[in-house]
Write a protein that holds these residues in place. Sequence first.
Motif, short mmCIF file in Angstrom:
data_model
loop_
_atom_site.label_atom_id
_atom_site.label_comp_id
_atom_site.label_asym_id
_atom_site.label_seq_id
_atom_site.Cartn_x
_atom_site.Cartn_y
_atom_site.Cartn_z
N ARG A 1 2.69 10.62 8.26
CA ARG A 1 2.14 10.55 6.74
C ARG A 1 1.86 11.90 6.42
O ARG A 1 1.28 12.71 6.82
CB ARG A 1 0.95 9.86 6.92
CG ARG A 1 0.38 9.42 5.68
CD ARG A 1 -0.50 8.09 5.77
NE ARG A 1 -1.05 7.63 4.55
CZ ARG A 1 -0.51 7.34 3.40
NH1 ARG A 1 0.94 7.37 3.30
NH2 ARG A 1 -1.14 6.87 2.28
N HIS A 2 2.64 12.25 5.08
CA HIS A 2 2.39 13.49 4.48
C HIS A 2 2.46 14.67 5.27
O HIS A 2 1.88 15.78 5.15
CB HIS A 2 0.59 13.40 3.80
CG HIS A 2 0.29 12.24 3.02
ND1 HIS A 2 -0.96 11.84 2.67
CD2 HIS A 2 1.16 11.56 2.35
CE1 HIS A 2 -0.93 10.91 1.91
NE2 HIS A 2 0.22 10.59 1.42
N GLN A 3 3.58 14.56 6.07
CA GLN A 3 4.10 15.64 6.82
C GLN A 3 4.96 16.43 6.21
O GLN A 3 4.92 17.75 6.35
CB GLN A 3 4.40 15.35 8.12
CG GLN A 3 3.46 14.48 8.99
CD GLN A 3 2.60 15.23 9.80
OE1 GLN A 3 2.90 16.20 10.54
NE2 GLN A 3 1.23 15.13 9.64
N ALA A 4 6.08 15.89 5.72
CA ALA A 4 7.45 16.59 5.26
C ALA A 4 8.09 15.60 4.31
O ALA A 4 7.76 14.57 4.32
CB ALA A 4 8.23 16.99 6.43
N ASP B 1 5.85 9.37 0.66
CA ASP B 1 6.43 9.62 1.71
C ASP B 1 7.83 9.28 1.82
O ASP B 1 8.99 9.89 2.24
CB ASP B 1 5.91 9.23 3.29
CG ASP B 1 4.87 10.43 3.62
OD1 ASP B 1 5.04 11.51 3.20
OD2 ASP B 1 3.99 9.93 4.43
N TYR C 1 -9.14 8.67 12.31
CA TYR C 1 -10.32 9.56 12.28
C TYR C 1 -11.71 8.72 12.18
O TYR C 1 -12.59 9.41 12.05
CB TYR C 1 -10.26 9.85 10.51
CG TYR C 1 -9.19 10.82 10.24
CD1 TYR C 1 -9.20 12.18 10.49
CD2 TYR C 1 -8.01 10.48 9.75
CE1 TYR C 1 -8.15 13.02 10.19
CE2 TYR C 1 -6.91 11.40 9.51
CZ TYR C 1 -7.06 12.83 9.61
OH TYR C 1 -5.91 13.58 9.24
N ALA D 1 2.57 20.58 4.62
CA ALA D 1 1.84 19.71 4.04
C ALA D 1 0.94 19.02 5.12
O ALA D 1 0.98 19.00 6.19
CB ALA D 1 2.55 18.59 3.51
N ILE E 1 -13.90 12.01 11.97
CA ILE E 1 -14.69 12.65 11.06
C ILE E 1 -14.86 11.56 10.04
O ILE E 1 -14.22 10.44 9.87
CB ILE E 1 -14.11 13.78 10.26
CG1 ILE E 1 -12.67 13.30 9.64
CG2 ILE E 1 -13.64 14.83 11.19
CD1 ILE E 1 -12.07 14.28 8.82
N ILE F 1 3.72 12.17 -4.03
CA ILE F 1 3.03 12.18 -2.74
C ILE F 1 3.33 11.26 -1.89
O ILE F 1 3.06 10.88 -0.81
CB ILE F 1 1.37 12.01 -3.15
CG1 ILE F 1 1.10 10.73 -4.14
CG2 ILE F 1 0.85 13.27 -3.60
CD1 ILE F 1 -0.13 10.24 -3.82
N GLU G 1 -4.80 2.46 -1.39
CA GLU G 1 -3.95 2.71 -0.20
C GLU G 1 -4.82 2.19 1.11
O GLU G 1 -5.89 2.33 0.91
CB GLU G 1 -3.34 3.99 -0.17
CG GLU G 1 -2.46 4.35 -1.15
CD GLU G 1 -1.71 5.68 -0.77
OE1 GLU G 1 -1.58 5.96 0.40
OE2 GLU G 1 -1.23 6.57 -1.63
N ASP H 1 -14.28 7.75 3.68
CA ASP H 1 -14.96 7.20 2.66
C ASP H 1 -15.18 5.78 2.42
O ASP H 1 -14.74 5.25 3.32
CB ASP H 1 -14.42 7.55 1.32
CG ASP H 1 -13.22 7.38 1.14
OD1 ASP H 1 -12.61 7.36 0.28
OD2 ASP H 1 -12.64 7.11 2.29
N TYR I 1 -4.51 1.15 5.57
CA TYR I 1 -3.90 1.23 6.59
C TYR I 1 -3.86 -0.39 7.28
O TYR I 1 -4.77 -1.13 7.36
CB TYR I 1 -4.37 1.94 7.69
CG TYR I 1 -4.34 3.54 7.58
CD1 TYR I 1 -3.20 4.25 8.12
CD2 TYR I 1 -4.96 4.12 6.49
CE1 TYR I 1 -2.91 5.47 7.90
CE2 TYR I 1 -4.63 5.50 6.31
CZ TYR I 1 -3.73 5.99 7.05
OH TYR I 1 -3.22 7.32 6.73
N ARG J 1 -2.76 14.08 0.05
CA ARG J 1 -1.93 14.96 0.51
C ARG J 1 -2.27 16.43 -0.31
O ARG J 1 -2.08 16.65 -1.47
CB ARG J 1 -0.53 14.45 0.17
CG ARG J 1 0.63 15.25 0.60
CD ARG J 1 1.75 14.63 -0.11
NE ARG J 1 3.12 15.39 0.58
CZ ARG J 1 4.06 15.07 1.28
NH1 ARG J 1 3.98 13.50 1.48
NH2 ARG J 1 5.18 15.47 1.73
N VAL K 1 -9.01 4.55 5.40
CA VAL K 1 -8.90 5.90 6.19
C VAL K 1 -8.06 5.67 7.46
O VAL K 1 -8.44 4.53 8.06
CB VAL K 1 -10.17 6.52 6.46
CG1 VAL K 1 -9.92 7.87 7.18
CG2 VAL K 1 -11.02 6.86 5.14
#
Lengths: 173, 762
Positions: free
Chosen positions: B210-213, B106, B746, A80, B759, B104, B136, B762, B138, A96, B742
């Motif tokens: 975040r959103h890793q596993a 975590d 980033y 992911a 990068i 989605i 959402e 938005d 931060y 995601r 964001v």
Amino acid sequence: MSIIGDVIESTKAIIKGMGVTFSYIPKGKWTVEYPDEPVTVQPRYRGQHLLHVDEYGREKCVACFLCAAACPSECIYIIAKDDPRSPMERIGIEERYAEVYNIDYGRCIFCGYCVEACPKDAITHGYNFELSVYNRADLLKTKDDLLITKQVQSRNYRVASSEEDVDSEYKEV
Amino acid sequence: MSTELIKVTINGKEFQVAKGARLIDVCREQGFNIPSFCYYADLALQASCRMCLVRIEKMPKLQTSCTITCTDGMVVTTESEEIEKAQRAMVEFLLANHPLDCPICDRGGECELQEMAFDWGNLEERFTERKNAQPEKYLSPIVANDPQRCILCKRCTRVCDEWMGEDAIEAGGRGANTVIGTFGGWLNCSECGNCIEVCPTGTLLDATYRHQARPWELQQTVTTCTYCSDGCQESVGSRAGEVMRVVARDRYVNGHNGEFLCIKGRFAHTFINDETRLRTPMIRYKKGGKLIPATWDEAVKFATRGLDKAAEAHGANSIAVVGSPRLTNESLYALKKFATELVGTENYTATDAFSLSPFFQNLGGQIATHRDIRHAKTIVLIGGEPEELQPFAGKQIRQAVRNGGAKLVIINSTPIRLKERATQFLHINPETEDAAVLAIFNQAHNELAARKMGVQETELIELRRTITNTEGDVVIMFGGEVSAEAQSLLAQMPYLFNKEGRRALLHPLPLYNNSVGATDMGLMYGKLGATEMLDAAGDSVHAMYVAGSFLPQHLTGREDSLGKLDFLVVQELFETETTRFADVVFPAASFAEADGTFTNSGGLVQRVRQTIPPVNQSKQDWVITAQLSKELGVDFGFQMSASAVFGEIAERIPAYAGLRYPLLKDETNPVQVKHATIEQRDLSQESEAIRARVEKMSDTATKINATPPVGHELFKIGTLTDKLPQMHLLASGNPKPPTLAVSPLYQITVDAGMKREAIGGD
């Protein structure tokens, strides 16, 4: 028992057996003329998986891993990733997405549990069944092979409509 | 809580319970499942989730069992149609505004709301109104927030207030518009992440993971943290040989720290799988040349040949063996054995910031564990800054004062943040901590000490009165500011203050996870300290075997010392200042790849378990030492098993006698090492030495008046924390990014060294 008796008995048996064979020759054929003619498959046929996209071409998969968790043969591998861009620039429909989505067809048993588990209708079974390869490693299909926008569909099948009785095509009922 | 027993009837069964017990705890202990969100045993009561409702006879309405104290003859019903209807209604209300984005989220898979919805949720939702959607965002580089998922249990705000004393996260707005937020929309706190840990939903999330596993596919291994001396127990989640996250959640681990972890323990684990980890052993064939990758066999042979040569040319004492207080007890023991039994050198040490050996040589009492600190009645803190350097000890102090009513006396030259909680704060002149120790040890020196420290003599008298009036435990804590002689005086203080009904306990505040272990293993009792050893390089020390690295404070002003050595063997995780001059470098395994034990500042010996197989070609430190010794012709007999090494430690080191790994299995009941108590001895020599030093101190020193900012030590970039990109943002002042939607990673580029480039957002 004499030898003559034996000969008579076996000749009778051969005639009886061949009688069955000859009686089928004039009847209709059951043979599927694959690959000269396309095979008709059931609408619910479980072929190679398809990963779907939405109307804007964004991948529906949000990499929730539920398919991998449901898979009894553990053939689904996902990595992911976070995509922080704005909704329309994203690869997927959510923040995601699956950076890697592999299915190992050497292990897949086409049970359809992944499809059932998917909360986003992102994975379904397609109709592609020509999965044989020359190299075992090629059985591992990546996102490039699975995405509906990229998967090459075989021309050797036809999907039956829901009312159609597919079995009668092959059999005399 | 008294020991008096009272009778309570729950669901028709009678139970004898302690008077003053809380009803929800009693019910759960007796096996009646009561759901709850906001109840958290360690925190102040909230009673906002209304899930723990029970029927108590003679009370008009359903009652929240988390706020009820058991009384004699109470008759309670926990399960009935009426109660279930109320609970189901509560879950329906909670879910009315909760987004159904579990795929989605975590937290999905270990979410308390999810579990509750399985048991108490209705199949269909009756609310058809639009949900109160909020984007959402931060809250900081490491805290992600989805306000819509919040169920307003306020665990996070209570944790922030009661554990951390920071009030950084608070509830704003009223009624249905209440949101959990921060002042100015950006978190400027110590970023401990405990709010993330206690959150029962996915409202507050770990932004580094975040959103890793997903939690169910992570392998959870209980181990001990590798940062400070508190020795927090944590659960490392790994997948396919990669460490994904660190948590201390109750469902995985129940250590002495509960669910508490600090920023380093919780987030700064990215160094384990970092790309810059050493991959293979490396040899520098020519001085000043390059390090060239080699095989293990080659490197081991090259190293032993070099050490042999040095021993032949200059004798065994020219070889120095240096450990690191970050290594496991097993590795440190192997190094000590290598130094004394194989090489036969007197020069061995560990690269600690300060040595605790005088303290343990004079230890006259027991060492306070963190539980003792929590329940102490008086805490005397001399020097040190636990909220930055030992965050868990800092939390225990805060809770002891706030929840336990303890008296806190702080003696410090800097007005540290903890002074807000102090009953008495002695703001002393810089570097006069020794004077304070002298005055506490012998009140005859009060006048001198007060003058040098720049405080009133009455303040010292009051301090003494606070200690002598205590009923219960007195915990004396000290940092690295006190000198070796002062450590001896402190170590003997229990003999002065122990009395009927009062116990004086000691708690050192070393900086590294195994500083105490390094002392126990005997590595700190060598002839030379780390800096002295660097000074002797090229002079009496010609070859060095270093496991780990020298600290920057050792190397400042001695940058080239290591270059003067004939031969230098280093085993490390990364290329550092120490490997710059190394002739042979071995890749060592980090704590996540090693089996072993750490001994924390409270003397608790706790297990370190292998989480992932060693990264690249690395090996555990004691394995490398054993391999070198085997090449030198001596087999240590470790049989390549950490438990065999620990068995030998238990045989040879009296404090560890009788210990085995199976006895350390249960992290809930950690074992304290039995440090030998030294009998009361005459310390006039030491106190005289301190007095002479104190007399030379200036009377008119200027005091440090500025309170150090949050994170001035916590966010410092070290070799390990350097690998967490978010740490660089925090270290450079935690700037608020242009947009909160964001991840700041980033949006802000701190320096060219940061891996992830900015990068457009938005």
